[in-house]
Design an enzyme around this catalytic site. Structure first.
Site, short mmCIF file in Angstrom:
data_model
loop_
_atom_site.label_atom_id
_atom_site.label_comp_id
_atom_site.label_asym_id
_atom_site.label_seq_id
_atom_site.Cartn_x
_atom_site.Cartn_y
_atom_site.Cartn_z
N ARG A 269 -1.33 1.42 12.76
CA ARG A 269 -1.07 1.30 11.12
C ARG A 269 -1.77 2.10 10.58
O ARG A 269 -3.07 2.20 10.58
CB ARG A 269 -0.51 0.01 11.21
CG ARG A 269 -0.91 -0.61 10.33
CD ARG A 269 -0.29 -2.28 9.82
NE ARG A 269 -0.66 -3.14 9.08
CZ ARG A 269 -1.74 -2.99 8.37
NH1 ARG A 269 -2.61 -2.24 7.25
NH2 ARG A 269 -2.40 -4.74 8.10
N HIS A 273 -0.69 -3.24 5.16
CA HIS A 273 0.31 -4.38 5.77
C HIS A 273 1.40 -4.14 5.24
O HIS A 273 2.58 -3.79 6.07
CB HIS A 273 -0.62 -5.30 6.10
CG HIS A 273 0.68 -6.94 6.24
ND1 HIS A 273 1.16 -6.98 7.33
CD2 HIS A 273 1.45 -7.84 4.87
CE1 HIS A 273 1.80 -7.72 6.90
NE2 HIS A 273 2.39 -8.19 6.00
N TYR A 282 -10.85 -4.02 4.00
CA TYR A 282 -11.05 -5.21 5.04
C TYR A 282 -10.64 -4.06 6.33
O TYR A 282 -11.18 -3.74 7.56
CB TYR A 282 -9.27 -6.12 5.26
CG TYR A 282 -7.84 -4.81 5.56
CD1 TYR A 282 -8.16 -5.06 6.26
CD2 TYR A 282 -6.93 -5.76 4.11
CE1 TYR A 282 -6.36 -4.30 7.00
CE2 TYR A 282 -5.78 -5.12 4.60
CZ TYR A 282 -5.62 -4.17 6.04
OH TYR A 282 -4.05 -4.23 5.24
#
Length: 367
Positions: A269, A273, A282
């Site tokens: 992706r 998120h 992250y």
């Protein structure tokens, strides 16, 4: 047509791939999809990307409250849509599958209506955004709890077997779902019962902010199929044709009574998120950029161009056509108007009990 044999081997060490990075065909069998289908797949992938971009605009303009970006998942989701019998088989999706929903045929008016909670939403505005469903297309309404839709998919597939309907249940989820108890319980029961089900992991390597290596010690998700005694396929999910042919074979095997399969489609992706996430905390930008060079739409574009099926002029015409289709759907969804508060009392009981009638009357007095 896919042959009635196992064309693809389960548990391969490397992902199954049929299109190379330069768009070359890598398969050891003849491509048997006609030009119209190949071009339709490309259109569906482009539409999924453009819908994703339109959803981002909705959140940035304050018209909706939640978006789960799907850019990078287009090949996997469009492949699934083309591998099933639409409106006959059942889909049990997860929240990032809006490209799958669009490619299956859920109208943009309904998708935008769900995102905006207007009267264009068949679910009457009762779900949070990114949770569509379609009775007509057998598209199970997306559930918020992770993996909670896996046992219902197994149960539906078992009922299809008992009733001999010839249908298949296809259940999709992210890699994070494979850490949940519902995931193991659902697939295990489907395997024991020989249910006509296909479980598809869209593994994008991050369960929200937790990377794959901190979720499981298993080298692949497909490997977990060993524990259930079913085939597990590892596939390059950025390759629309590899994803299509493998899922198609798994679906047809399930339809023929050969039981369930687990298919891992490895994707990436490009966005966070969700709209509430800061992915820069992250994962490094270099990693995202490296995966952008593997963009599933660009790879398929090179594949089509090599066969004389893609031109810049065709692409521009497609984008204009899709843009108009999406804008029309959004306009219709907005013009449908807000959901009346009284709708919350409907569709719960065949005959509304006295206390709900009283509550509804009190609400109407307040409005």
């Amino acid at each position: 047509m896919v042959k009635d044999t196992h064309r693809f081997q389960p548990f391969t060490p490397e992902p199954i791939r049929l299109i190379g990075e330069r768009g070359e065909w890598l398969g050891d069998f003849p491509l048997d999809l006609d030009e119209a289908v190949l071009r339709r797949m490309y259109r569906d992938m482009l539409a999924a990307r453009m819908l994703d971009e339109r959803y981002t605009i909705l959140i940035r303009t304050g018209k909706t409250s939640f978006v789960a970006p799907s850019a990078g998942h287009e090949a996997a989701q469009v492949a699934i849509a083309h591998a099933v019998k639409r409106g006959f088989d059942w889909i049990f999706p997860y929240y990032r599958d809006h490209g799958l929903a669009l490619a299956l045929g859920i109208p943009p008016r309904e998708l935008f209506g769900q995102m905006l909670a207007t009267q264009a939403d068949p679910n009457k505005g009762r779900q949070m955004p990114e949770h569509p469903g379609s009775k007509a297309l057998h598209y199970f309404t997306v559930a918020s709890p992770i993996a909670s839709h896996v046992p219902p998919a197994a149960g539906a597939a078992i009922s299809m077997k008992l009733l001999r309907t010839g249908q298949v249940a296809v259940c999709t989820f992210g890699d994070g779902a494979t850490s949940e108890g519902d995931w193991y319980a659902g697939i295990n029961f489907a395997a024991v019962q020989g249910a006509p089900a296909v479980f598809v992991a869209e593994n994008n390597f991050y369960a929200i902010s937790v990377d794959y290596r901190h979720q499981t010690h298993s080298p692949t998700i497909a490997d977990k199929a060993h524990a259930f005694g079913i085939p597990g396929y590892l596939v390059d999910g950025m390759d629309v044709l590899a994803s299509y042919y493998v899922v198609k074979e798994a679906v047809e095997n399930a339809r023929l009574g050969k039981g369930p399969s687990l298919v891992e489609l490895r994707v990436y992706r490009y966005g966070p998120h969700s709209s509430a996430d800061d992915d820069s905390r992250y994962r490094p930008r270099e990693e995202v950029e490296a995966w952008r060079r593997k963009d599933p739409i660009l790879r398929f574009q090179r594949f089509l161009e090599a066969r004389g099926l893609w031109t810049l002029e065709w692409e521009e015409d497609l984008k204009e056509e899709i843009r108009a289709e999406l804008e029309r759907g959004l306009k219709e969804a907005e013009e449908a108007g807000e959901v009346p508060p009284g709708w919350m009392f409907e569709d719960v009981f065949a005959e509304m009990p006295w206390h709900l009638k009283r509550q509804k009357a009190l609400l109407e007095e307040e409005l």
